[in-house]
Enzyme design. Sequence first.
Site, short mmCIF file in Angstrom:
data_model
loop_
_atom_site.label_atom_id
_atom_site.label_comp_id
_atom_site.label_asym_id
_atom_site.label_seq_id
_atom_site.Cartn_x
_atom_site.Cartn_y
_atom_site.Cartn_z
N SER A 50 1.30 -1.22 -0.02
CA SER A 50 0.11 -0.19 -0.19
C SER A 50 0.11 0.92 0.87
CB SER A 50 -1.01 0.17 1.53
OG SER A 50 -1.80 -0.74 0.76
N ASN A 73 1.14 -8.60 12.36
CA ASN A 73 1.39 -7.71 11.93
C ASN A 73 1.61 -6.50 12.34
OD1 ASN A 73 1.89 -5.37 9.79
ND2 ASN A 73 0.54 -8.01 9.15
N ASN A 131 -7.01 0.92 -0.32
CA ASN A 131 -6.97 -0.12 0.93
C ASN A 131 -7.86 0.66 1.90
OD1 ASN A 131 -6.19 -0.94 3.28
ND2 ASN A 131 -3.92 -0.71 3.01
N CYS A 134 -6.65 -0.65 6.73
CA CYS A 134 -6.12 -1.96 7.19
C CYS A 134 -6.47 -1.36 8.82
CB CYS A 134 -4.51 -0.61 6.99
SG CYS A 134 -3.18 -0.99 8.11
N LYS A 169 -10.60 -3.38 -1.29
CA LYS A 169 -10.38 -3.55 -0.19
C LYS A 169 -10.82 -3.66 0.98
CE LYS A 169 -6.21 -6.27 1.70
NZ LYS A 169 -4.77 -7.05 1.80
N ASN A 196 -9.15 -7.95 4.27
CA ASN A 196 -7.37 -7.24 5.07
C ASN A 196 -8.14 -8.22 6.55
OD1 ASN A 196 -5.52 -5.87 5.92
ND2 ASN A 196 -6.19 -4.05 4.60
N GLY A 221 -3.17 -14.84 7.71
CA GLY A 221 -2.84 -16.83 8.03
C GLY A 221 -4.25 -17.57 7.94
N GLY A 249 -7.03 -14.56 3.01
CA GLY A 249 -7.45 -14.90 3.87
C GLY A 249 -6.84 -15.74 4.52
N GLY A 250 -5.50 -16.61 4.54
CA GLY A 250 -5.53 -17.39 5.12
C GLY A 250 -5.67 -18.87 3.93
C1 LIG Z 1 3.05 -8.59 6.58
C2 LIG Z 1 2.05 -8.01 5.96
C3 LIG Z 1 1.60 -6.55 5.64
C4 LIG Z 1 0.93 -5.95 5.37
N1 LIG Z 1 0.26 -5.02 4.34
C5 LIG Z 1 -0.46 -4.61 3.60
C6 LIG Z 1 -0.86 -3.44 3.31
O1 LIG Z 1 0.17 -2.29 2.79
N2 LIG Z 1 -1.60 -3.38 2.04
C7 LIG Z 1 -2.84 -3.98 2.61
O2 LIG Z 1 -4.25 -3.37 2.26
N3 LIG Z 1 -3.33 -5.12 3.37
C8 LIG Z 1 -1.98 -6.00 3.97
N4 LIG Z 1 -1.92 -6.38 4.46
C9 LIG Z 1 -3.10 -8.04 4.17
C10 LIG Z 1 -3.20 -8.91 3.20
O3 LIG Z 1 -2.86 -8.15 1.96
C11 LIG Z 1 -3.84 -9.99 3.15
O4 LIG Z 1 -5.36 -9.29 3.24
C12 LIG Z 1 -4.21 -10.27 5.17
O5 LIG Z 1 -3.16 -10.90 5.25
C13 LIG Z 1 -4.58 -11.86 4.70
O6 LIG Z 1 -4.06 -12.74 3.87
P1 LIG Z 1 -2.99 -14.07 3.74
O7 LIG Z 1 -3.99 -14.81 5.15
O8 LIG Z 1 -3.09 -14.49 3.22
O9 LIG Z 1 -2.29 -13.50 4.28
C14 LIG Z 1 -0.61 -7.25 4.90
C15 LIG Z 1 -0.36 -8.41 5.26
C16 LIG Z 1 0.83 -8.84 6.53
C17 LIG Z 1 0.77 -10.62 6.93
#
Ligand SMILES: Cc1cc2nc3c(=O)[nH]c(=O)nc-3n(C[C@H](O)[C@H](O)[C@H](O)COP(=O)(O)O)c2cc1C
Lengths: 321, 274
Positions: A50, A73, A131, A134, A169, A196, A221, A249-250
């Site tokens: 982002s 995070n 976004n 967040c 998002k 998110n 996760g 998401g996960g």
């Molecule tokens: C380290 C980290 C940084 C993230 N930074 C952003 C971000 O800058 N903008 C955003 O829209 N989502 C951010 N996310 C969210 C992810 O894009 C995603 O929506 C969320 O982690 C769920 O997916 P996952 O379980 O596959 O990680 C971040 C996630 C992680 C783990």
Amino acid sequence: MIEDVSLEVEVGGVRLSHPVLLASGVLNETAHSMIRVVDVGGAAGVVTKSISLDEKMGHRNPTVVELPTGLLNSMGVPNPGMEEYSKEVLMFKERLPQTPIILSLYGESVEEFEKLARAAKELPVEAVEVNLSCPNREEGGLTFGTRPEMVYNAVRAVRRGFPRGVWVKLTAQVGDVVEVAKEAQRAGADALVAINTLKGMAIDPLLAMPVLANKTGGYSGPGIKPVALRVVWELSSSEEIYIPVVGVGGIETGIDAVEFMMAGASAVEVGSAVRSRGIEVFRAIMDEIRMFLIENGYSSVKEIIGLALDVEKAMSREEVI
Amino acid sequence: MGRWPDREVVRVVDKWEEGRDISSMKVVSEREAWGEFTPGQFALLWIPKVDEIPLSPADVKEREQGWEILFTVKVVGEATKVLSDLGIGAPLGLKGPLGRGYELDYRGKVVGVGGGSGAPSVLSALFKAEREGGRGVLLLGAKTVEELPYRDWVGELGVDVRYSTDDGTLGKKGFVTALLEEMLEKELEGDEQFVVCGPEVMMVAVRDMALKRGLNVQFSLERYIKCGIGICDACTISGYRVCRDGPVFPLSTILKMEEFGKVKRGPSGKRELL
Ligand SMILES: Cc1cc2nc3c(=O)[nH]c(=O)nc-3n(C[C@H](O)[C@H](O)[C@H](O)COP(=O)(O)O)c2cc1C
Ligand SMILES: Cc1cc2nc3c(=O)[nH]c(=O)nc-3n(C[C@H](O)[C@H](O)[C@H](O)COP(=O)(O)OP(=O)(O)OC[C@H]3O[C@@H](n4cnc5c(N)ncnc54)[C@H](O)[C@@H]3O)c2cc1C
Ligand code: FES
């Protein structure tokens, strides 16, 4: 017997060779890493980190906690600002002109979103991802995403400034996600992205204090998968929502991705699974989707989109009986 | 007992000054993962209420109470200052070992070249070589004698230690690369395995020497570390994650990094010229 199936999909104005994309915030601060995620990792395209108008340092460490069920995070949207980050976008496109790149925008006011959208228009990006969800910053983020009228204003501003795909998002942390999504759609969004991270925290029992320097952070996760799946299903089954949904998401395996697509997602994004399965996770998920389709007699991934939305229809398939 | 968090709370069990603005400290971990420590790997040290920073253990030894880990800290800012001022018994959060260390035949000859905050990483390889019956040479450089760590006790290690100082207050006058050049001229046998960690300008010079003479060198890099587990992209140099793919890289990989010796990134990801 070698059969092949079509994995191509289209979402909000973006054509993808298969449905697995890199999610925002994971390995997308540098062009080199995004190129690696495509070349080595096998992603069909990338969403960027982002990006805000001005440089943001992000929060102090500790910023990441590893949990048995995922990650927490509090990066705090660190990024070098739009002007500086443009170089990464250009470098990515120079190397991979055919691969879609979706620029994630982070604004703290409607004016900022409008400026970001106008800057994005000048860049070779197929779409932007707004976004509005967040949990890691006081301003913007959740403050926007939980208020339908603010969602409308922010998306409207981006729509005015950016002529290609506008993805929005969403957060799962609202009473009625369809209400929020309707505002995004009314403002001109081409696709919805859900979800998110969920706001959470970790306490160290011996030090008796929060682990994250920012105290709270975003939970991602496998632990959030049921929530993300539910949101995708609610959006897709609503008769008032007609734009496509991208699930995130996960997701760690092809079967996870299949579940999201059956709940209505046209494509998926993967972030945290880069930790558990490495950079190659995108190709692995794609291969697992393909295997599932072949083994279950589908000829195209498009056939499974939304299958689980109509329970009566799903149960009538001969394979199930 | 339930599941413990990813960070273990450890205490400082011993501590001493190594030189001006440099101190060493020992902590004891009960986590089995430290039994698998490879020299060159690093840890994240959480200084509660201050920050969490990467440090390379200078040694890991098995003790009755667990794994005794030796760190050496050079003060460059707030976190390193607070860490240096901690007293015995102070609690710290510890996560590790992280990343990939040196890949060496420890029964062979190991030559370590270290400068500044790179000294501990290099020393850890020599400790291991010493324990496994190998031969070691340690080349350490600093501006002046007070900035050279390990002088008081490294003799016990049984390796050949040589120093350089920019001002000539101890050992060879000049950079540590001059010390290395001298060694290459006089006593190169051809089976040396070199490990190097220190300021990037120094490593660029070593890279060029390695190319010229066909040396077998592994480089340990420093970049801004946040997550330490390969997801946030903060530490990436030319597509390689220092925290996960490194911090140690062979010469062949270093040669593929256009940013090596030229660009690093700050906490926002903004490019800074070196
Ligand atoms: C380290 C980290 C940084 C993230 N930074 C952003 C971000 O800058 N903008 C955003 O829209 N989502 C951010 N996310 C969210 C992810 O894009 C995603 O929506 C969320 O982690 C769920 O997916 P996952 O379980 O596959 O990680 C971040 C996630 C992680 C783990
Ligand atoms: C893999 C690795 C191993 C290291 N091992 C050692 C060691 O054994 N001994 C030692 O003294 N130092 C080591 N360092 C450097 C040490 O991490 C930094 O000196 C320390 O983080 C500075 O923190 P500060 O708050 O004192 O300084 P600040 O005032 O915050 O910053 C001063 C400078 O330190 C660097 N720095 C700051 N924060 C970080 C961070 N999170 N990650 C990397 N660099 C940072 C930046 O270059 C910055 O310009 C290592 C670094 C890395 C990447
Ligand atoms: S510090 Fe996060 S990827 Fe290396």
